[in-house]
Design a protein around this motif. Structure first.
Motif, mmCIF file in Angstrom:
data_model
loop_
_atom_site.group_PDB
_atom_site.id
_atom_site.type_symbol
_atom_site.label_atom_id
_atom_site.label_comp_id
_atom_site.label_asym_id
_atom_site.label_seq_id
_atom_site.Cartn_x
_atom_site.Cartn_y
_atom_site.Cartn_z
ATOM 1 N N SER A 84 0.845 -1.191 0.000
ATOM 2 C CA SER A 84 0.000 0.000 0.000
ATOM 3 C C SER A 84 0.880 1.241 0.000
ATOM 4 O O SER A 84 1.983 1.224 0.543
ATOM 5 N N ALA A 85 0.386 2.329 -0.604
ATOM 6 C CA ALA A 85 1.205 3.536 -0.754
ATOM 7 C C ALA A 85 0.339 4.786 -0.689
ATOM 8 O O ALA A 85 -0.891 4.731 -0.761
ATOM 9 N N SER A 86 0.997 5.929 -0.589
ATOM 10 C CA SER A 86 0.308 7.221 -0.532
ATOM 11 C C SER A 86 -0.111 7.680 -1.926
ATOM 12 O O SER A 86 0.572 7.407 -2.920
ATOM 13 N N THR A 87 -1.217 8.429 -1.965
ATOM 14 C CA THR A 87 -1.697 8.994 -3.227
ATOM 15 C C THR A 87 -2.142 10.445 -3.096
ATOM 16 O O THR A 87 -2.573 11.045 -4.072
ATOM 17 N N MET A 88 -2.086 11.033 -1.906
ATOM 18 C CA MET A 88 -2.441 12.436 -1.688
ATOM 19 C C MET A 88 -3.826 12.760 -2.263
ATOM 20 O O MET A 88 -4.818 12.202 -1.839
ATOM 21 N N ILE A 133 -4.595 11.139 1.024
ATOM 22 C CA ILE A 133 -4.105 9.824 1.450
ATOM 23 C C ILE A 133 -2.591 9.831 1.526
ATOM 24 O O ILE A 133 -1.907 9.895 0.505
ATOM 25 N N TRP A 134 -2.046 9.725 2.754
ATOM 26 C CA TRP A 134 -0.604 9.599 2.908
ATOM 27 C C TRP A 134 -0.272 8.948 4.239
ATOM 28 O O TRP A 134 -0.989 9.114 5.223
ATOM 29 N N ALA A 135 0.829 8.184 4.212
ATOM 30 C CA ALA A 135 1.347 7.503 5.396
ATOM 31 C C ALA A 135 0.244 6.751 6.124
ATOM 32 O O ALA A 135 0.071 6.872 7.325
ATOM 33 N N SER A 136 -0.502 5.958 5.380
ATOM 34 C CA SER A 136 -1.570 5.128 5.923
ATOM 35 C C SER A 136 -1.057 3.701 6.103
ATOM 36 O O SER A 136 0.129 3.427 5.921
ATOM 37 N N THR A 137 -1.947 2.764 6.445
ATOM 38 C CA THR A 137 -1.497 1.420 6.795
ATOM 39 C C THR A 137 -2.475 0.361 6.303
ATOM 40 O O THR A 137 -3.688 0.588 6.273
ATOM 41 N N LEU A 138 -1.936 -0.781 5.927
ATOM 42 C CA LEU A 138 -2.709 -1.917 5.427
ATOM 43 C C LEU A 138 -2.324 -3.150 6.221
ATOM 44 O O LEU A 138 -1.139 -3.390 6.476
ATOM 45 N N ASN A 139 -3.332 -3.968 6.602
ATOM 46 C CA ASN A 139 -3.035 -5.243 7.237
ATOM 47 C C ASN A 139 -4.174 -6.219 6.972
ATOM 48 O O ASN A 139 -5.204 -5.855 6.396
ATOM 49 N N HIS A 140 -3.973 -7.448 7.416
ATOM 50 C CA HIS A 140 -4.920 -8.542 7.159
ATOM 51 C C HIS A 140 -5.145 -9.288 8.460
ATOM 52 O O HIS A 140 -4.177 -9.646 9.150
ATOM 53 N N ARG A 141 -6.408 -9.518 8.810
ATOM 54 C CA ARG A 141 -6.733 -10.283 10.004
ATOM 55 C C ARG A 141 -7.098 -11.699 9.583
ATOM 56 O O ARG A 141 -8.118 -11.941 8.943
ATOM 57 N N MET A 526 4.468 14.161 -4.369
ATOM 58 C CA MET A 526 4.222 13.253 -5.470
ATOM 59 C C MET A 526 5.132 13.581 -6.651
ATOM 60 O O MET A 526 5.512 14.732 -6.876
ATOM 61 N N GLY A 527 5.475 12.539 -7.427
ATOM 62 C CA GLY A 527 6.277 12.747 -8.612
ATOM 63 C C GLY A 527 5.427 13.158 -9.803
ATOM 64 O O GLY A 527 4.192 13.226 -9.722
#
Length: 554
Positions: A84-88, A133-141, A526-527
Motif C-alpha cells: 500500500s502507498a500514498s496517493t495524496m 491519502i498519505w502515510a496510511s497502513t494496510l493489514n490482514h486479520r 508526489m512525482g
C-alpha cells in the motif's frame, strides 16, 4: 540447539557470495524464531549450493519498481505480498500492489474508492493538493480472512476501510474522530493496535471491530539528538513488539519491547546510507515482511525526484538478541541482491507498462484521477470518452484529469485521440502534471482546431495557481484523429527533460516545442505523472474519445 537453516537462506547466501557482502552476516530468521536461527556466512559458493541440491538464485536490481509509490506498508498473506502507498489528492486512493516474489509488482486495486472527505476533494470551492491519502497502513486479520486499511486525513480524523478481496469494492466502516498520524496497524491475534505519531510516539488499542478507541498511551519520546521520528510500522515477531520509525529523509530506527505499550528500547537501523539510485536519496520509511520460507526483507522508498519516491528491497538478518539488521553491499544499500526464494507464482505478473485500449466498461487500477472525478462526465466502453466537466482556464482546477505514473528512469506515453466533438474554448491533450507542468494539446477556437505546446503552468508553495502557462509552439491540425506523445526522463540530476510530439498516422511523430525541465524539489511530495485532460474555457458540452494510452520504456 539451533535449527538447520531453510534452503532458501542457503540459496541466498550462495548468491550473495559474489556481491561482496561482509565476511559474516547476521543471523537469518523465521517469524517463529528470529533469534534462534543458525548464523550463516558469505563463504558458501554457488557450487556448494548446487551440491546441496539448492537452486542458485538470480539477482534482482534496485529499485524493484521505478514508479512513485511512497510511504510503503507491505504485508504477506499466504504466498502473496501486498503493498500500500500514498496517493495524496489522487482518486481512487491508497493503491494496492500485488507480488509473489517482492520484486515483480502489479496493480490489484485501491483501498479508498473515492476521497469522500469534503468538497475540496471534488475541486468544488477549494483544492486538496498534498492533502488526502498519505502515510496510511494496510493489514490482514487471518481469523476472518479480511483486509483492513486505516489512514487519517486533514489532521482531524481517521478512516477505516475493509474488504475480503483486494480487487473487490472496499467499504468504509468507521471514521474515528482523531488523527492517527503516520499510522501502523498491528493485529496481535485479533486485537488491533495502532502505532502513530511524530517525535512523540503513541500506541492506541482499537475495539475489535476497529470502529473506536479502547486505550491510548504515549510509549516513546524521541531523543533531541535524533530529531524527528515518524512513519510508524508495527509488528509482533517472536513475542517482541517492534515499531519501525523513519527519520525523514535519511534514517530508519527501531523500537523494541515485550509489551505493545512499552517500555521500548531504541536502535538505529540505518542513517545516511548510500542508496542504489545515482543522485537519489537514502532508502527509508518502509516495512518489514517475511517470505513463506522464513527469510526477511525490508522494502523502503528512495527520494528520486522529479519521478517521486520509488521502492527498493534489501534482505534483513537478525542479531542473537532479536534486533533486525540490514544486509549491505560494500557499505551501501545494494544495487542488486539475490532474488527471494519463494514458491512459483500462480501466473505471470501483469506488467506496469504497455498498451491500454480501455477495454470493457471500467478503468484499470493503474489509473487515478486528479481529485475526485465527476462520474457523469466520462465513460469507458472499449475506449475512454471525456466530456468537459469544468469551465476554467486552469489545468489545476479542471476536473476529470486522468493520470498515470511515469515509468523511470525514462518512458514515453502516447494517446490516440478523436477530437471531432470539441466545442469552442475546449482544451484537450496530454500533460506532464506536477506543481510545474507542461502539455501538448488541442485548442478549439473560432470554429477551428490547432495544436499547441504549453509550459510554465505553475503553482506556488501553497498550491495556488500562479501561471496558467504560455504557448511555446503551435501546429495546424487536419482531420479529427491525432496521436499525442510525451517523453520524460525522470532520472535525478541535471537532465530531467520532457519532450512533446504528435502524429497524424500513429507512426511518424513530429516534435513540438522546446524541451521542458521537470521540477525536482520534494515539497509537492508526489512525482510527475502523465495526464490526459479535457476542460472547457467557455461552456460545457464538448467531448473527446481516447482510443488508447501506450506507456513504453526502453
Amino acid at each position: 540447539m539451533s535449527p538447520t537453516p531453510h534452503p532458501s537462506r542457503r540459496g541466498l547466501i550462495a548468491g550473495a557470495s559474489g556481491l561482496g557482502l561482509a565476511a559474516a552476516l547476521p543471523t537469518w530468521a523465521s517469524r517463529d524464531s528470529p533469534a534462534s536461527a543458525a548464523p550463516t556466512t558469505a563463504g558458501a559458493s554457488a557450487a556448494d549450493a548446487s551440491a546441496a541440491g539448492v537452486r542458485p538464485l538470480a539477482d534482482f536490481t534496485n529499485p524493484v519498481l521505478w514508479q512513485d509509490f511512497a510511504d510503503i506498508d507491505v504485508i504477506r498473506v499466504g504466498d502473496t505480498f501486498y503493498y500500500s502507498a500514498s496517493t495524496m489528492h489522487y482518486s481512487p486512493g491508497a493503491p494496492i500492489l500485488r507480488s509473489w516474489n517482492l520484486v515483480d509488482w502489479e496493480f490489484a486495486g485501491h483501498s479508498v474508492p473515492r476521497l469522500d472527505f469534503g468538497a475540496k476533494y471534488d475541486l468544488d470551492g477549494g483544492r486538496a493538493y498534498v492533502d488526502g491519502i498519505w502515510a496510511s497502513t494496510l493489514n490482514h486479520r487471518a481469523s476472518e480472512n479480511r483486509f483492513y486499511w486505516l489512514g487519517q486525513t486533514d489532521f482531524s480524523r481517521t478512516h477505516v476501510y475493509t474488504a475480503t478481496d483486494v480487487e473487490a469494492a472496499w467499504q468504509r466502516i468507521a471514521t474515528i474522530p482523531r488523527a492517527y498520524y503516520d499510522a501502523g496497524l498491528l493485529f496481535d491475534g485479533d486485537t488491533p493496535y495502532v502505532a502513530y505519531g511524530n517525535t512523540q510516539i503513541s500506541v492506541a488499542q482499537l475495539s475489535d471491530d476497529l470502529t473506536s478507541e479502547v486505550r491510548d498511551e504515549q510509549v516513546f519520546s524521541t531523543p533531541p539528538g535524533i530529531g524527528t521520528l515518524e512513519g510508524a510500522r508495527f509488528y509482533k515477531i517472536n513475542g517482541n513488539y517492534y515499531i519501525f520509525l523513519t527519520r525523514p529523509a535519511n534514517g530508519q530506527y527501531i523500537l523494541k519491547s515485550t509489551s505493545p505499550f512499552g517500555p521500548y528500547e531504541l536502535r538505529e537501523l540505518l542513517l545516511d546510507l548510500p542508496g542504489p539510485i545515482q543522485g537519489g536519496g537514502v532508502p527509508h520509511q518502509g516495512g518489514l515482511v517475511d517470505t513463506p520460507g522464513g527469510d526477511w526483507y525490508y522494502l523502503a522508498f528512495i527520494d528520486a525526484y522529479p519521478g517521486g519516491r520509488v521502492p527498493a528491497l534489501a534482505p534483513i538478518g537478525w542479531t542473537g538478541d532479536g534486533w533486525p539488521e540490514l544486509q549491505l553491499v560494500g557499505g551501501a544499500w545494494g544495487a542488486s541482491y539475490p532474488e527471494p526464494d519463494v514458491p512459483a507464482p500462480p501466473r505471470e505478473t501483469r506488467p506496469m507498462t504497455g498498451l491500454d485500449t480501455f477495454d470493457g466498461t471500467a478503468l484499470a487500477p493503474h489509473w487515478e484521477w486528479n481529485h475526485n472525478p465527476d462520474t457523469s462526465r466520462f465513460s469507458v466502453d472499449d475506449g475512454l470518452t471525456l466530456a468537459t466537466a469544468t469551465v476554467t482556464d486552469d489545468l489545476y482546477s479542471a476536473r476529470n484529469t486522468l493520470t498515470r505514473r511515469i515509468q523511470g528512469p525514462t518512458s514515453t506515453a502516447t494517446i490516440d485521440i478523436d477530437h471531432s466533438a470539441l466545442t469552442d474554448g475546449d482544451r484537450a491533450g496530454l500533460a506532464l502534471l506536477r506543481d510545474s507542468s507542461a502539455c501538448i494539446g488541442l485548442v478549439r477556437e473560432g470554429g477551428s482546431t490547432r495544436l499547441a505546446m504549453v509550459d510554465g503552468i505553475a503553482m506556488d508553495s501553497d498550491w495556488n495557481t500562479v501561471s496558467t502557462g504560455t504557448e511555446r509552439a503551435t501546429a495546424d491540425v487536419s482531420g479529427t484523429r491525432i496521436w499525442l506523445r510525451a517523453q520524460a526522463d525522470i532520472s535525478p540530476g541535471a537532465g530531467r527533460q520532457a519532450h512533446f510530439s504528435y502524429s497524424t498516422d500513429g507512426s511518424s511523430f513530429t516534435p513540438l516545442g522546446p524541451g521542458f525541465t521537470l521540477r525536482h524539489e520534494w515539497q509537492f511530495f508526489m512525482g510527475y505523472r502523465f495526464a490526459i485532460f479535457h476542460y472547457a474555457t467557455q461552456t460545457l458540452g464538448g467531448s473527446v474519445r481516447v482510443a488508447s494510452f501506450d506507456l513504453t520504456a526502453p
